[in-house]
Enzyme design. Structure first.
Site, PDB file in Angstrom:
ATOM      1  N   HIS A  90      -5.475  11.745 -57.196  1.00  0.00           N
ATOM      2  CA  HIS A  90      -4.490  10.808 -57.234  1.00  0.00           C
ATOM      3  C   HIS A  90      -5.459   9.765 -58.410  1.00  0.00           C
ATOM      4  O   HIS A  90      -6.881   9.678 -58.473  1.00  0.00           O
ATOM      5  CB  HIS A  90      -5.088   9.578 -56.578  1.00  0.00           C
ATOM      6  N   ASP A  92      -4.365   7.159 -59.478  1.00  0.00           N
ATOM      7  CA  ASP A  92      -3.673   5.521 -58.913  1.00  0.00           C
ATOM      8  C   ASP A  92      -5.204   4.654 -59.044  1.00  0.00           C
ATOM      9  O   ASP A  92      -5.826   5.098 -58.680  1.00  0.00           O
ATOM     10  CB  ASP A  92      -2.101   5.094 -58.523  1.00  0.00           C
ATOM     11  N   GLU A 156      -0.865   6.401 -54.665  1.00  0.00           N
ATOM     12  CA  GLU A 156      -1.739   6.782 -53.104  1.00  0.00           C
ATOM     13  C   GLU A 156      -2.329   5.065 -53.049  1.00  0.00           C
ATOM     14  O   GLU A 156      -1.987   4.869 -51.729  1.00  0.00           O
ATOM     15  CB  GLU A 156      -2.784   7.520 -53.325  1.00  0.00           C
ATOM     16  N   HIS A 423     -12.399   0.464 -53.183  1.00  0.00           N
ATOM     17  CA  HIS A 423     -11.694  -0.458 -52.862  1.00  0.00           C
ATOM     18  C   HIS A 423     -12.403  -1.874 -53.060  1.00  0.00           C
ATOM     19  O   HIS A 423     -12.026  -2.978 -53.006  1.00  0.00           O
ATOM     20  CB  HIS A 423     -11.001  -0.606 -51.655  1.00  0.00           C
TER      21      HIS A 423
END
Length: 451
Positions: A90, A92, A156, A423
């Site tokens: 992914h 994103d 995602e 993250h």
């Protein structure tokens, strides 16, 4: 055994890989268009489409998915009668959080202490580069021995289900004999690992209302019901004294049977501060791979700077609940909402809303594809044996693909080992892991085609 040319080619391509990842990381492709321009995601999608075309992919397309984002698809035909393998990543990314807290700018790939730093470098733009490296190495070693489909998702991280819905509406598009999800990671740097289970997830927003409007805390405080205090009481009910998740009716005593995760290693990986204890009971693996875990992701309330002496009339929070294999995410969400609505003090008004979900996943590790991957991993990581681990995170697409293509073998590998800090601030990727996993993926495709 495959020739050494695969490894040699990957090594020779690493400068190109760094340059390409630099270009891809520069796109601020957060799929929340209230925070970041849609043009950034569209730019990343077009970059990927051009890269696939340059590698000889046919039927390259930008897929407009139901959640308003785009996924990128391409097909590279294989030899007559060859198997087909779907490669997933992914493009994103998570928001960078506090950009000022990054050591170097989050959307500029920067090399430091042997790692490449930047948002999405590991999760999961690096996963796409891994796929490209593997395919280029195979081309230089006689050709790609299987048909290859590539799908690169555009939302995602948002959990809005665009690609899942699109795949359900076009079930023929992603059919494959094996599926490699490049969005997981090794248990630690240098230890080849496939992820065999994923926890599912539900996101619930809860709102508490107690007053028609905010009140002066000196004039009314002490008797007026404080909505923020009520919300804090509700959120506190989701944890036992030791920090274990306690959602009424939700099982929370399962055990992990597999790779061990020592508390010392976990404290180091999670960067737990000295003197601060871990939460929950059971082994670390039990807690993060086999049991539900609740997290308060955010609370709407006045910031400290600029706060006034007021009793709050309304407050809300966003709650994530991770659910292990064996637990239905839809049922878990209902239990969470019922718990929140039950544990409300002072007769406060409460409302809940589910805003996202994904089912947990468990792979069949006895399949031929796993045997081929074990052989490939052993060659790419000399002296190491492939390990099986769980992952606390969710990849909702896995269950959609498993339901659509029950005969397909699904493997999860990737670059998100603990040092990557996905993250979080200062996300990074190990170029050595990118190199070795690209070699492993190329060798896997050769092994899988031959068996």
């Amino acid at each position: 055994m495959p020739s050494n040319s695969v490894a040699e080619t990957v090594v020779s391509l690493m400068p190109r890989a760094k340059a390409e990842l630099t270009e891809l990381v520069a796109f601020k492709s957060v799929a929340d268009f209230e925070q970041f321009p849609r043009s950034e995601s569209e730019g990343a999608a077009n970059w990927i489409a051009d890269a696939l075309r340059a590698e000889g992919f046919t039927d390259v397309a930008l897929l407009d998915t139901p959640d308003g984002t785009q996924s990128v698809y391409g097909y590279l035909p294989g030899p007559e009668g060859a198997k087909t393998v779907l490669l997933y990543a992914h493009y994103d990314v998570q928001p960078p959080l506090d950009e000022a807290a990054w050591t170097t700018p989050p959307f500029e790939l920067t090399e430091r202490n042997g790692r490449w730093y930047g948002r999405g470098s590991a999760d999961c733009k690096g996963g796409l580069i891994m796929h490209l490296l593997a395919l280029r190495a195979l081309k230089a070693d006689g050709g790609v021995p299987v048909g290859v489909k590539v799908i690169v998702e555009g939302s995602e991280e948002q959990g809005t289900g665009g690609l899942e819905r699109y795949a359900e509406q076009h079930p023929e598009l992603l059919t494959a004999d094996a599926i490699v999800i490049g969005d997981a990671g090794n248990f630690r740097v240098g230890l080849p690992t496939v992820t065999s289970t994923l926890r599912g997830m539900t996101l619930v927003r809860v709102q508490v209302d107690t007053l028609a409007g905010n009140l002066h805390s000196g004039q009314f405080g002490g008797a007026a019901p404080d909505a923020l205090a009520a919300l804090i009481r509700i959120l506190d009910s989701l944890r036992a004294e030791d920090g274990s998740t306690t959602v009424d009716g939700l099982a929370a005593a399962e055990h992990w049977d597999g790779l061990e995760y020592t508390e010392q290693q976990f404290r180091s990986d999670a960067k737990v501060l000295d003197g601060v204890g871990l939460i929950g009971d059971g082994s670390v693996a039990d807690r993060i791979w086999a049991r539900p875990a609740v997290t308060v992701l955010g609370i709407d309330c006045p910031p400290v700077v600029g706060a006034t002496p007021s009793v709050q009339s309304s407050a809300r929070a966003l709650i994530s609940l991770r659910v292990p294999p064996g637990t239905d995410a839809t049922e878990a969400s209902k239990l969470l909402q019922a718990h929140l609505e039950t544990h409300v003090p002072w007769g406060a008004r409460v409302s809940t809303e589910q805003i996202g979900s994904g089912q947990p996943f468990r792979a069949d590790t006895t399949s031929p594809a796993y045997q081929a991957m074990a052989t490939a991993m052993a060659a790419a990581y000399p002296g190491e044996t492939m390990q099986y681990a769980g992952q606390g995170g969710s990849i909702p697409l896995c269950n959609t693909l498993a339901a659509l293509y029950p005969e397909a073998e699904i493997l999860l590998i990737g670059l998100s080992e603990p040092e990557a800090q996905i993250h979080a601030v200062d996300e990074s990727v190990s170029p050595e892991e990118l190199e070795r996993l690209s070699i492993a993926e190329a060798l896997f495709l050769q092994e899988y085609a031959a068996n």
